[in-house]
Scaffold this active site. Sequence first.
Site, PDB file in Angstrom:
ATOM      1  N   LEU A  17     -34.136  19.867 -43.890  1.00  0.00           N
ATOM      2  CA  LEU A  17     -32.864  19.684 -44.566  1.00  0.00           C
ATOM      3  C   LEU A  17     -33.259  19.131 -45.894  1.00  0.00           C
ATOM      4  O   LEU A  17     -32.614  19.521 -46.991  1.00  0.00           O
ATOM      5  CB  LEU A  17     -32.026  18.916 -43.675  1.00  0.00           C
ATOM      6  N   LYS A 114     -26.686  -0.354 -47.184  1.00  0.00           N
ATOM      7  CA  LYS A 114     -27.585  -0.745 -46.060  1.00  0.00           C
ATOM      8  C   LYS A 114     -26.448  -0.595 -44.869  1.00  0.00           C
ATOM      9  O   LYS A 114     -25.479  -1.413 -44.731  1.00  0.00           O
ATOM     10  CB  LYS A 114     -28.424  -2.109 -45.947  1.00  0.00           C
ATOM     11  N   SER A 433     -42.677   1.462 -59.849  1.00  0.00           N
ATOM     12  CA  SER A 433     -43.267   2.790 -59.685  1.00  0.00           C
ATOM     13  C   SER A 433     -42.998   3.470 -60.928  1.00  0.00           C
ATOM     14  O   SER A 433     -41.720   3.294 -61.472  1.00  0.00           O
ATOM     15  CB  SER A 433     -42.910   3.155 -58.618  1.00  0.00           C
ATOM     16  N   ASP A 599     -42.731  -7.570 -53.980  1.00  0.00           N
ATOM     17  CA  ASP A 599     -41.199  -7.080 -53.380  1.00  0.00           C
ATOM     18  C   ASP A 599     -40.796  -7.578 -52.255  1.00  0.00           C
ATOM     19  O   ASP A 599     -41.640  -7.374 -51.204  1.00  0.00           O
ATOM     20  CB  ASP A 599     -41.377  -5.366 -53.669  1.00  0.00           C
ATOM     21  N   GLU A 605     -33.110  -6.483 -44.174  1.00  0.00           N
ATOM     22  CA  GLU A 605     -32.838  -5.665 -43.250  1.00  0.00           C
ATOM     23  C   GLU A 605     -32.798  -6.204 -41.817  1.00  0.00           C
ATOM     24  O   GLU A 605     -31.870  -5.403 -41.237  1.00  0.00           O
ATOM     25  CB  GLU A 605     -34.102  -4.837 -43.140  1.00  0.00           C
ATOM     26  N   HIS A 642     -38.474  -8.725 -55.761  1.00  0.00           N
ATOM     27  CA  HIS A 642     -37.514  -7.617 -56.158  1.00  0.00           C
ATOM     28  C   HIS A 642     -36.915  -7.278 -54.875  1.00  0.00           C
ATOM     29  O   HIS A 642     -37.311  -7.278 -53.779  1.00  0.00           O
ATOM     30  CB  HIS A 642     -37.969  -6.473 -56.831  1.00  0.00           C
ATOM     31  N   HIS A 695     -31.238   5.701 -58.739  1.00  0.00           N
ATOM     32  CA  HIS A 695     -31.072   6.697 -57.573  1.00  0.00           C
ATOM     33  C   HIS A 695     -30.128   7.675 -57.893  1.00  0.00           C
ATOM     34  O   HIS A 695     -29.929   8.670 -57.093  1.00  0.00           O
ATOM     35  CB  HIS A 695     -30.537   5.917 -56.302  1.00  0.00           C
ATOM     36  N   CYS A 727     -34.249  -0.469 -59.809  1.00  0.00           N
ATOM     37  CA  CYS A 727     -35.264  -0.264 -58.900  1.00  0.00           C
ATOM     38  C   CYS A 727     -36.387   0.682 -59.182  1.00  0.00           C
ATOM     39  O   CYS A 727     -36.583   0.888 -60.510  1.00  0.00           O
ATOM     40  CB  CYS A 727     -34.718   0.453 -57.427  1.00  0.00           C
TER      41      CYS A 727
HETATM   42  N1  GLN Z   1     -42.372  -1.830 -56.744  1.00  0.00           N
HETATM   43  C1  GLN Z   1     -41.392  -0.915 -55.991  1.00  0.00           C
HETATM   44  C2  GLN Z   1     -41.341   0.481 -56.769  1.00  0.00           C
HETATM   45  O1  GLN Z   1     -41.151   0.361 -58.048  1.00  0.00           O
HETATM   46  C3  GLN Z   1     -40.376  -1.390 -55.301  1.00  0.00           C
HETATM   47  C4  GLN Z   1     -39.482   0.032 -54.604  1.00  0.00           C
HETATM   48  C5  GLN Z   1     -38.323  -0.454 -54.000  1.00  0.00           C
HETATM   49  O2  GLN Z   1     -37.745  -1.755 -54.242  1.00  0.00           O
HETATM   50  N2  GLN Z   1     -37.693   0.128 -52.926  1.00  0.00           N
HETATM   51  O3  GLN Z   1     -41.143   1.573 -56.456  1.00  0.00           O
HETATM   52 ZN    ZN Z   2     -35.678  -1.697 -55.112  1.00  0.00          ZN
END
Ligand code: GLN
Ligand code: ZN
Length: 761
Positions: A17, A114, A433, A599, A605, A642, A695, A727
């Site tokens: 999917l 979440k 990233s 991070d 969660e 983060h 996102h 992010c």
């Molecule tokens: N350091 C990670 C990145 O930049 C943090 C990812 C995240 O917070 N989900 O991908």
């Molecule tokens: Zn993030």
Amino acid sequence: MKNSIIGFPRIGKSRELKFASEKYFRNEISCDELYEIARQLRAEHWELQKMANINYIPSNDFSFYDNLLDLAVLLGVVPKAYRELGLNPLDEYFALARGYQGKNGDVKALAMKKWFNTNYHYMVPEIDDEVNIKLCGTKIFDEYLEAKSIGIETKPVITGGFTFLKLAKYKCCKQAEDLADPISDAYIEILERLSQLGAECIQIDEPILVTDLDKCDISLFKKIYQKILANKNGIKVILQTYFGDVRDVYNELISLDFDGIGLDFVEGEKSLELIEKHGFPTNKILFAGVVNGKNIWKNDYAKTLELLNKIKAVTDNVVISASCSLLHVPFTLENETNLPNEVTKHFAFAVEKLTELSELSRLSEIDYENSDVFKSNRSIFLDPRGNADMDVQRAVDSLKDEDFTRNVKRSERKQIQKEALKLPVLPTTTIGSFPQTAEVKHNRARFKRGEITESEYRAKNEEFIKSCIELQENIGLDVLVHGEYERNDMVEFFGENLAGYVFTDKAWVQSYGTRCVKPPIIFGDIKREKPITVSYSVYADSLTDKPVKGMLTGPITILNWSFPREDVPLSEIAYQIALAIRDEVLDLEAAGIKIIQIDEAALKEKLPLRRADRHSKYLDWAIKAFRLVHGKVKPETQIHTHMCYSEFDEIIKDIDDMDADVISFEASRSNLSIVDALKNNNFQTDVGPGIYDIHSPRVPSADELVSVINKILEKLPMDKVWINPDCGLKTRGVEETTKSLNNLVKAAVHIRKTRLTYAEN
Ligand code: GLN
Ligand code: ZN
């Protein structure tokens, strides 16, 4: 005893999917082709459940993006901005999910949050002034009929109106109470239509019932269901709950006219006590969630059957169920051909959980002690697992208070770091990233398959790092990153480099939309055997005069995004991981890295859903685990952290207590509401509230970002604020990333100029 499941993973055995949807997003397949792939997947999944002898097979648990979004669309809760795009229904749906930027207009995606205490994220329905809740769609009916057409009678499932109204965001003067009537009417119509189509029952999920509820909540809940249940139209209504127990509303639940009630006996600490104390009406079916829908460990039949006996002592009318939707576990163990049986014999994924449910059904009806199925299950729990490391256990046992505390206070550290780092005001940075291009993924895949040597693999990664540093210097960012090209996933990567972990090939679990994660499995005691990130960070640092952040994942996120052991307390696992990551922090510092980001994306969660449990059962050790990681670094080493996707307001003090120097937050999708919380709580840590949403593929303009930063600066002092996306950028394309970051730097530079000039005058 009959059995039931609450929901099944929809992504497919090999994430079909995901790949189909992404092809559709890239215009490589048509909407009809996408629909057809979805139809095939649903059929396969229903067949699997039928073959496993599941009695109550769900339908409408499928979704192209998210079930709560499906519900919003079904109820006509689509804000005007999206309707005005004039797109076809599927594209309008994806516009809500992912934002839209094209010839029909420019809108952001809905907020994403979440889902309770899971790593799944739902789209937050948005209620505006023009809201007119009524049944608008046909998905739930279509999918019921689709299953019927291949000879499978299903139980349609839908999230309930109470949970919907409680999770929605209100962008108008209306409140949940004002919508009780129309939403009840919509559900009545759904029951009526399903009943006409021949459905015997419907499962209505109200997970919000396991959270703290006040009098108003309970009266709203009752109001909605008294009305719906007075108009059942002959269909049986199962009220399903999960992720905890329903202690605040149990008596209301059993006195309302539900035909079945689903309770979670895995996470629902008080579920058994509730039924034992208050009884369970004989005219209702109890759907007993006894097979963990969230973890991957095999069910311990001896324990479960004993629990079922206790439940049966209260009521005879029991259906065995999973504790929650199987969405939260990987598809099937059949995909894992590279793991030894010694390991896999301990696991059960979604498909295997179906077998467990049907075996438990049978065992519950016989004198099971002598059955082979029972005995072979028993042996798994009795045999020693050989996963202990005494050194690690001793290290955890001998931790002292000073291990959790930095020796210079944060306010003093700030001065020291200011002199050491010489950063401009409003320093710009990213979360770590950079885009994972096909080439980046290809390099990792080839190395994994053994097609290239480790040194070839590293050389290629160094090329990526080099161009990433160049790109960041060109853009003009102040604190650089190496780009995380060696990581597929921020947790799996660390897991792979720690002893005590076990890895799967295809154990993907949905995180949001089409995005899946592959949580590693904590099998034994955790230990770092050698440095993990140091050489890449040092290499990146050697290429530039600007500071390069070391980039680590924190212990709580590693724990929360792994499948944890069930044979030791979570706190102990957290401290073990913290000690391993502490070794890495100290090695980075010794190698000259001046800023280290640890991070904790997933800190929230596992936050207990009930307020009373939050500190004693979680935060007390979780925050300490983070402090343990950086407790021994020098004052001049700047520690960042983060966090993403959640409402932090309620734990803002605890976040401050992590004692980091800087924290970046996801904030843009929730309209910077976090900034108010920071201000109101006199938050001490310096902050980078994400100024745009990564996102979504949308590129924010520099002007837009200037106004976001200005909004932040209305509430927070300039010398506390960092400028960054919300992010990591790994899921984005190179082009959109470059444009967005250029605009980000442009915006920061512009504000520095205007504000500082203004201040000088
Ligand atoms: N350091 C990670 C990145 O930049 C943090 C990812 C995240 O917070 N989900 O991908
Ligand atoms: Zn993030």
